[in-house]
Structure formats: structure tokens, C-alpha cells
Design an enzyme around this catalytic site. Structure first.
Site, PDB file in Angstrom:
ATOM      1  CB  CYS A 253      -1.165  -0.383   1.340  1.00 44.24           C
ATOM      2  SG  CYS A 253       0.073   0.043   2.881  1.00 44.24           S
TER       3      CYS A 253
ATOM      4  CG  HIS B  73       2.574  -0.559  12.769  1.00 46.41           C
ATOM      5  ND1 HIS B  73       2.934  -1.450  12.151  1.00 46.41           N
ATOM      6  CD2 HIS B  73       3.792  -0.501  13.746  1.00 46.41           C
ATOM      7  CE1 HIS B  73       2.992  -2.316  12.720  1.00 46.41           C
ATOM      8  NE2 HIS B  73       4.123  -1.422  13.259  1.00 46.41           N
TER       9      HIS B  73
ATOM     10  CB  CYS C 176       1.031   4.753   7.648  1.00 46.31           C
ATOM     11  SG  CYS C 176       0.559   5.201   6.287  1.00 46.31           S
TER      12      CYS C 176
ATOM     13  CG  HIS D  23      -1.631  -3.659  15.725  1.00 45.00           C
ATOM     14  ND1 HIS D  23      -1.063  -1.980  15.024  1.00 45.00           N
ATOM     15  CD2 HIS D  23      -1.777  -3.696  14.577  1.00 45.00           C
ATOM     16  CE1 HIS D  23      -0.826  -2.234  14.310  1.00 45.00           C
ATOM     17  NE2 HIS D  23      -1.184  -3.727  13.434  1.00 45.00           N
TER      18      HIS D  23
ATOM     19  CD  GLU E 248      -2.506   1.765  12.488  1.00 48.31           C
ATOM     20  OE1 GLU E 248      -2.318   1.279  11.615  1.00 48.31           O
ATOM     21  OE2 GLU E 248      -3.748   2.923  13.193  1.00 48.31           O
TER      22      GLU E 248
ATOM     23  CB  CYS F  72      -5.651   3.798   5.590  1.00 46.71           C
ATOM     24  SG  CYS F  72      -4.991   2.914   4.764  1.00 46.71           S
TER      25      CYS F  72
ATOM     26  CB  SER G 198       0.384 -12.017   5.153  1.00 44.88           C
ATOM     27  OG  SER G 198       0.021 -11.208   5.089  1.00 44.88           O
TER      28      SER G 198
ATOM     29  CG  ASN H 111      -3.000  -8.668   4.096  1.00 43.41           C
ATOM     30  OD1 ASN H 111      -2.921  -8.175   2.700  1.00 43.41           O
ATOM     31  ND2 ASN H 111      -1.335  -8.077   5.209  1.00 43.41           N
TER      32      ASN H 111
HETATM   33  S1  F3S Z   1       0.060   1.544   5.585  1.00 46.60           S
HETATM   34 FE1  F3S Z   1      -1.091   1.094   4.708  1.00 46.60          FE
HETATM   35  S2  F3S Z   1      -2.822  -0.210   4.984  1.00 46.60           S
HETATM   36 FE2  F3S Z   1      -3.086   1.923   4.664  1.00 46.60          FE
HETATM   37  S3  F3S Z   1      -2.324   3.539   6.497  1.00 46.60           S
HETATM   38 FE3  F3S Z   1      -0.813   3.355   5.343  1.00 46.60          FE
HETATM   39  S4  F3S Z   1      -1.529   3.455   3.740  1.00 46.60           S
END
Ligand code: F3S
Ligand code: F3S
Lengths: 282, 282
Positions: free
Chosen positions: B12, B72, B94, B122, B124, B188, B216, B218
Site C-alpha cells: 500500500c 505504523h 504512514c 497492536h 499502531e 485507511c 500474513s 491480510n
Molecule cells: S501503511 Fe498502508 S494500509 Fe493504509 S494506513 Fe498506511 S496506507
């Protein structure tokens, strides 16, 4: 026979306050007007008229004197008009309605597009909306909210008599419409609290009287809610409608009243019940 | 055979940016560290290690050099620590995570109690929470939100990977807990968009490859979503796992990859598929 009067019977805080301010102004004498009916009660409006207070639809024809602003408020420009004309202003806008107006003004100023959850036809909503200086939308349900455009910052307030469910539904939709949502829950719980108390009362008495105009939506609803729990529920407008037969075999009678029912009407009904009982004992 | 690569395959925006910043720093040379693994990819972490970049759990042992903050984010005090030690800081947090941190700081400052919708375990979330200077709560679902105390002003932000449904549910509960609610939707949509695109792709190809670590979350979810629509979906970690038999009778093959899958792994798989096809034609 025990008579139990609900604590929340009749006037809510805002209506009580507005009525008090209006009678106070009427007693001071001089030219006195209300902008629209001061509260939703023909009896109160009539009493004020008898004291010389006229209800006018707008300020255009008033050159001098005192103007009383009704409990659900007026549009910002009407208040401005009254000030320009140098009228003495008695602002009987319910403080809860005022809060909603102030939040709309503040949200607009802070760059939010404003969503008012309410009924566009209601004067309270028209007043609230008028305080927006930026974009403002009125939605009464989820479906209408779905039609809102995408916005970046959304401010949400509610008409004071909205249901909490509708506010929640609109907020959920707004979350999909923008990335920042700021909500002021301006719902006044007077109506909900009155209904809850009436239900509790209906559950422990043998007969229930609900006082208020036959055309008053909140009184009708109040009577319905009680009747669901207690079929021996009677909706009346005045003391003269009390039927002695209702109290046959009754040990406890509950009494409540709608938001626009003045205290004197309630007192008359209480007196009438006592009278009926006295007559029976003879 | 046509090979269609999903536009949102792999990194991403935030992971791409963090990786880029880390390799840039690594290339400049000198003592370089990351605070925790820079992104959730063992391959990337290993490559950085080969270039001399060490992943450390905290700044305590670092006296000089460059410190790279992971995608994160880290807790406010860790960043402060790094600054106090006069380390050069490459902040690869990010920007979407940074936004959530900034909103929490701003909400605290403005007198809001803060509710973070996310998973307390987490990193983050631990980072985001650390930016609160007033009261802050972490809730991961409606039930946890129900246990929140009554508050007057509530600020809400979300972990970037939260589901929109959960945010909505928590907001609904918060509406019952306080009279002013201010929500920053910091979710996001990279993950949701990647899944939607993968589904659309799975619907129009005969075979689907999903690349990413077997551990993973996801990537596994991405493979599941595709397999529901297209049983001929294969989850692989590397090009060597590609089985030529998968492509028997296949006209179109779709390829996508999880958020932590580097581009070079995807490229290797694409090459491998082309190779398999060439071999078959011979
Ligand atoms: S790390 Fe990636 S999943 Fe979204 S919050 Fe930032 S773009
Ligand atoms: S008029 Fe009454 S119903 Fe509530 S908003 Fe004011 S107290």
C-alpha cells in the site's frame, strides 16, 4: 382512592419558562406581542390575549413595545429585525433550542457543513437552520441522509424532539459522507422521560387519566402508551369530561398530562376526582 | 494465456513509502536502525539487515546514528527519547497513521475524552494512544464500548485497518455516552480496495494466484475472498511454488498480493508464469 400525579405531568422546563416569561411581560403592561403562538397551547395563548398580548406572525407591523420570542425560537433575521426596530425583546426561546442554534452558528464558523436532523416544516428547525452561515441541510430520516453530497467536515445537530434512533441512523450515513463528523446531541429528553414515567405509573394503578388537547400529538401518544399497558386509560381535555363510573372498584388512579397542558387544567382535574370520590361516599 | 495483475497488488502507499525511506537511509550508509521491524515483511527486514540496518526493540542502546520510525508509528515518548539522544530521525510513519496520532493529540488538547477504535495489542494503536494527554480508551467492539463511562465530550479515531462497521457500532454507543461526539474517520481503505479489486478480478479469470506470507493475515483473507468466487485460487509465498498443472485449459490468470508483499516477489511470480507457458508451447 389514592390519586398519583406523575412528576413530569404537563409543561416541560422550556414551556414552563416561556409561559412564565410571557405572563411576567403581560403583567408589566404596555404594548406586548408574541412572535407566533408562545407555546403550543390554545388556553395559554387565549389567556395572554385576554391580558392584551397579541400573537403576530412577524415583526413587520410592530413599531414599538415588547416582543416575546416563543419557546421554539425564531429565525436569526427575525431577531435581527426586532433589534433594528428597537423593540424590547423577551427571549423565551427554550435554552435547549438556543443551544442547537448556537452550535449551528459555531459549526458553520468552524468550516463545517451542517446537517440538522429534523422536520423542515417545523418552526424550530427553520429557526435553527437560519443560524448557519455556510452550507446547511435538513434531513428527517436515513433515506434523506443518503442523498446528501460528500462533504469533508460535517456538523450534526438535532431538532430537540427528534427520536434518538433517527439521529443514530443519520450519523451512520454521515460517517460515509465525510471524514470528520462532529455531533451535538441536542435532543431534549423531556418527552421520552414523561412517557417512561407514565408507563411506570400505568403499571401500578387501576385507572389512568391523560390530560391534554385531543389534537396534541404528544398527548395522544402519551395516552396510547398508557392504554397499551392499562386499557382503563382515558384521554381527556378538561375536568368536565371526567366520568364517575370510571372509578368503580378503583383503588389507585394515575394522572399525567402532555407537554402543552397548563398546570391549572391538571389541578382542575385533580379537584374533580376528589369531588367525585366525596360524592360517592355520601 | 493472458496474465492480469491487480493494480492494488502488494504494498500500500504507506508501506511503499516506508520501504523507500528505509532503503534510501540504508544506502546513505552510517549507523542505521529501525525501531521494530520497518514493515510486516521478513524479506524486506532481511534485505535491510544485509545492508547493515538493524531492527531494535527500543532506542535505549543507541547512542548515535540514524533511526527509522516504522510505518505504523511509535509511541510519543519513544520519538521524544530519540530526539533527546540527538539521533537523526527518518520518520517512515504512514501519513494516515500520523493523522490519527495528530487527531488524538488535538482532541485531548481541546478537552475531549478520546476513544480509539482498535486492537490494544497492536503497536499502531499503542502509538496512537500515547498521543493523548487526557483520558483515552481503546475499544475493539460494541460490547467493549458499552462499558465506557459517561463522558461529556468524546473524540473518536480508528486504527487505520479497522472495519467501517465496527467504527459505526462504536460511534452509535458513544452517542449514548456523551452529548458531543467528534469523529475522525481515520480508517485507511487500502485493504478494502485491494479486496474489492481482487474479487472483481477473480470473477473474470479462470485461475487466481495470491502472493504473500502464509502467516500474513491480510494475504490469507485475500486468498479466502478470491477462493469463495473462484475455487481455482492458489495462495503462494514464492515463484518456486507455482505448479504448471494449475494452468491447464486456463485462458486468463489473475495475480494479486498482500500488503506486505514486495514488488520483486510479484515480478518473480509473473516471470515464472510466462516461463511455464513458454515451456508448454515447446
Ligand atoms: S501503511 Fe498502508 S494500509 Fe493504509 S494506513 Fe498506511 S496506507
Ligand atoms: S421546550 Fe421543552 S421539550 Fe425540551 S427542548 Fe425545551 S424543554
Amino acid at each position: 382512592m389514592e390519586i398519583i400525579l406523575a412528576k413530569q405531568a404537563g409543561f416541560c422546563f422550556g414551556v414552563k419558562r416561556a409561559t412564565h416569561l410571557a405572563f411576567e411581560a403581560a403583567e408589566r403592561g404596555g404594548e406586548t406581542y408574541t412572535l407566533g403562538p408562545i407555546i403550543h397551547s390554545p388556553q395559554v395563548v387565549q389567556r395572554l390575549e385576554e391580558m392584551g398580548v397579541k400573537a403576530l406572525p412577524n415583526v413587520d407591523d410592530i413599531e414599538s413595545g415588547t416582543i416575546i420570542i416563543r419557546s421554539h425560537g425564531v429565525a436569526a433575521h427575525e431577531l435581527d429585525d426586532a433589534m433594528t426596530r428597537n423593540l424590547e425583546i423577551v427571549d423565551a426561546t427554550c435554552p435547549f433550542v438556543k443551544k442547537a442554534q448556537d452550535h449551528v452558528a459555531g459549526l458553520s464558523k468552524a468550516g463545517y457543513d451542517v446537517v440538522v436532523v429534523g422536520d423542515l416544516d417545523h418552526p424550530e428547525v427553520q429557526g435553527i437552520v437560519s443560524y448557519a452561515t455556510g452550507r446547511v441541510f435538513v434531513v428527517s430520516c436515513e433515506e434523506e441522509a443518503q442523498k446528501l453530497p460528500r462533504m469533508s467536515k460535517i456538523g450534526v445537530v438535532a431538532q430537540t424532539t427528534q427520536s434518538f434512533e433517527t439521529l443514530k441512523e443519520v450519523v451512520d450515513v454521515c460517517l460515509e459522507k465525510g471524514s470528520e463528523i462532529r455531533i451535538y446531541n441536542t435532543i431534549c429528553d423531556a418527552t421520552a422521560v414523561r412517557q417512561e414515567e407514565a408507563k411506570a405509573l400505568a403499571g401500578k394503578v387501576d385507572c389512568m387519566l391523560v390530560i391534554g388537547g385531543f389534537n396534541s400529538a404528544n398527548t395522544k401518544r402519551l395516552a396510547e402508551v398508557c392504554a397499551e399497558l392499562l386499557p382503563r386509560t382515558h384521554h381527556i381535555e378538561t375536568a368536565s369530561q371526567v366520568d364517575p363510573a370510571w372509578f368503580d372498584g378503583v383503588k389507585k388512579v394515575g394522572v399525567t398530562a402532555g407537554a402543552s397542558t397548563p398546570k391549572w387544567l391538571i389541578d382542575e382535574v385533580l379537584e374533580r376526582i376528589t369531588e367525585v370520590e366525596r360524592d360517592k361516599k355520601r
